[in-house]
Design a protein around this motif. Structure first.
Motif, short mmCIF file in Angstrom:
data_model
loop_
_atom_site.label_atom_id
_atom_site.label_comp_id
_atom_site.label_asym_id
_atom_site.label_seq_id
_atom_site.Cartn_x
_atom_site.Cartn_y
_atom_site.Cartn_z
N HIS A 55 0.80 -1.22 0.00
CA HIS A 55 0.00 0.00 0.00
C HIS A 55 0.84 1.27 0.00
O HIS A 55 0.43 2.28 -0.58
N TYR A 56 2.01 1.22 0.65
CA TYR A 56 2.79 2.45 0.83
C TYR A 56 4.20 2.38 0.26
O TYR A 56 4.97 3.31 0.40
N GLY A 57 4.52 1.27 -0.42
CA GLY A 57 5.72 1.23 -1.24
C GLY A 57 7.05 1.15 -0.52
O GLY A 57 8.08 1.45 -1.14
N GLN A 58 7.06 0.73 0.74
CA GLN A 58 8.36 0.57 1.40
C GLN A 58 8.99 -0.74 0.92
O GLN A 58 8.82 -1.79 1.52
N ALA A 59 9.70 -0.64 -0.18
CA ALA A 59 10.34 -1.81 -0.78
C ALA A 59 11.60 -1.36 -1.51
O ALA A 59 11.55 -0.42 -2.31
N ILE A 60 12.72 -2.00 -1.22
CA ILE A 60 14.00 -1.68 -1.84
C ILE A 60 14.67 -2.97 -2.29
O ILE A 60 14.28 -4.07 -1.88
N PHE A 61 15.67 -2.84 -3.16
CA PHE A 61 16.39 -4.03 -3.60
C PHE A 61 17.80 -3.66 -4.04
O PHE A 61 18.15 -2.49 -4.14
N GLU A 62 18.59 -4.68 -4.29
CA GLU A 62 19.95 -4.53 -4.82
C GLU A 62 20.15 -5.55 -5.91
O GLU A 62 19.31 -6.45 -6.11
N GLY A 63 21.26 -5.44 -6.62
CA GLY A 63 21.61 -6.42 -7.64
C GLY A 63 23.12 -6.55 -7.72
O GLY A 63 23.83 -5.55 -7.80
#
Length: 348
Positions: A55-63
């Motif tokens: 709902h509020y987009g608290q999502a991060i990632f790496e590669g």
């Protein structure tokens, strides 16, 4: 999984479509910290419909990637830099940061348990995708107090169907990637969601990628949808747009700058307009352009297309500087050359 079935899955997989058998996971809860670290089967995540990230987009990632060295060992390339950038992204989104030692341990343990998935064909590697999302069940605009950190992996070949063939890119005049004060320097999921419309335009125009201009004046070149840009001038100077909070601080970008300087090139970080790009390409001052990132490594840009027409750079071929930097970088990544910078982490 049998070796034969695994080999079938690993035979020329499209980027990001075939995944290894396991995944790493660590939970966070306010007052408890990071806990319950484990390696388990690759499987769907049980999430509530009220999960905060949805709902509020608290999502991060790496590669990042693991490479098979000539002696058979696995090499990680600059994982500490990924851990630091991951923490910076978490801070920008008000998420609890994963400790660097936890981040690195998850990578190493997943590679160890899925070592059979590390490919050995030329140009292949094991792509690692660390990610973090808010898992608290709530509806309300505030930072979550529960998170999941995970790592998944997939064997990969070339990021683009043409390998290192020069890209054709589309200049987005309708959309921007990031604005001052925004999340451009964070590797968060929302940045990529916001770029999808521009990517669709690029595909419809027959292009491989999209390049974004600055959000204020719509004049200055910033970056591609997932890669940083470099411009090679006729005097050997490498020019790249400055970070400034709107451009992702690429680890490959930083590595290229180091290698270029050590090869005798002058490297300049300054703003560069689309008009300059077009004019410099026309009069021959601009000899090469390349994009760089974890997936594509160093990839030449040959044609620039927009609503106003198109132009080419350097005959739309891979130039000597682009090719030389790609070779220098990949030789270190695969352990074919000495690593004087301490970039590689050998896993045995």
């Amino acid at each position: 999984m049998s070796a034969d079935v695994r080999a079938q899955h690993m035979a020329d997989p499209m980027f990001g479509t075939v995944f290894t058998e396991h995944m790493a996971g660590v939970r966070y809860a306010e007052g408890k910290g990071w806990h319950d670290a484990r390696i388990g089967p690759f499987a769907p995540l049980p999430l509530s419909p009220a999960t905060a990230a949805l709902h509020y987009g608290q999502a991060i990632f790496e590669g990042l990637k693991a490479y098979r060295a000539p002696d058979g060992s696995a090499l990680l390339f600059r994982p500490e830099a990924n851990a630091r950038r991951f923490a910076d992204s978490a801070a920008r989104l008000s998420m609890s940061a994963v400790p660097e030692e936890t981040f690195l341990a998850a990578l190493e343990e997943l590679v160890a348990v899925d070592r059979a998935w590390l490919p050995d064909a030329p140009g292949t590697s094991l792509y690692l995708r660390p990610f973090q999302l808010a898992t608290e069940e709530y509806l309300g605009v505030r930072p979550a107090v529960e998170y999941l950190f995970g790592v998944i992996a997939c064997p990969v070949g070339a990021s683009f169907p043409g390998g290192a063939a020069p890209l054709t890119i589309w200049v987005s005049d309708a959309y921007t990637r990031a604005a001052p004060g925004g999340t451009g320097a964070a590797k968060c999921a929302g940045n990529y969601a916001a770029s999808m419309a521009a990517h669709t335009q690029a595909r419809e125009a027959g292009c491989d990628q999209v390049v974004f201009l600055d959000a204020v004046e719509r004049r200055y070149v910033e970056e591609l949808g997932g890669m940083n840009l470099f411009f090679v001038l006729d005097d050997g100077t490498l020019l790249t747009p400055p970070l400034g909070g709107t451009i992702l601080p690429g680890i490959t970008r930083d590595s290229v700058m180091t290698l270029a300087r050590d090869a005798g090139h002058r490297v300049v970080e300054r703003s560069y307009t689309l008009d300059e790009w077009r004019a410099d390409a026309a009069d021959g001052r601009l000899r090469e352009v390349f994009a760089c990132g974890t997936a594509a490594v160093v990839t030449p840009v040959g044609t620039v297309r927009s609503a106003d027409g198109e132009f080419t750079v350097g005959g739309a071929v891979t130039g000597p500087v682009t090719g030389g930097l790609r070779t220098a970088l990949t030789d270190i990544q695969y352990g074919r050359a000495a690593d004087p910078y301490g970039w590689t982490r050998r896993l045995g």
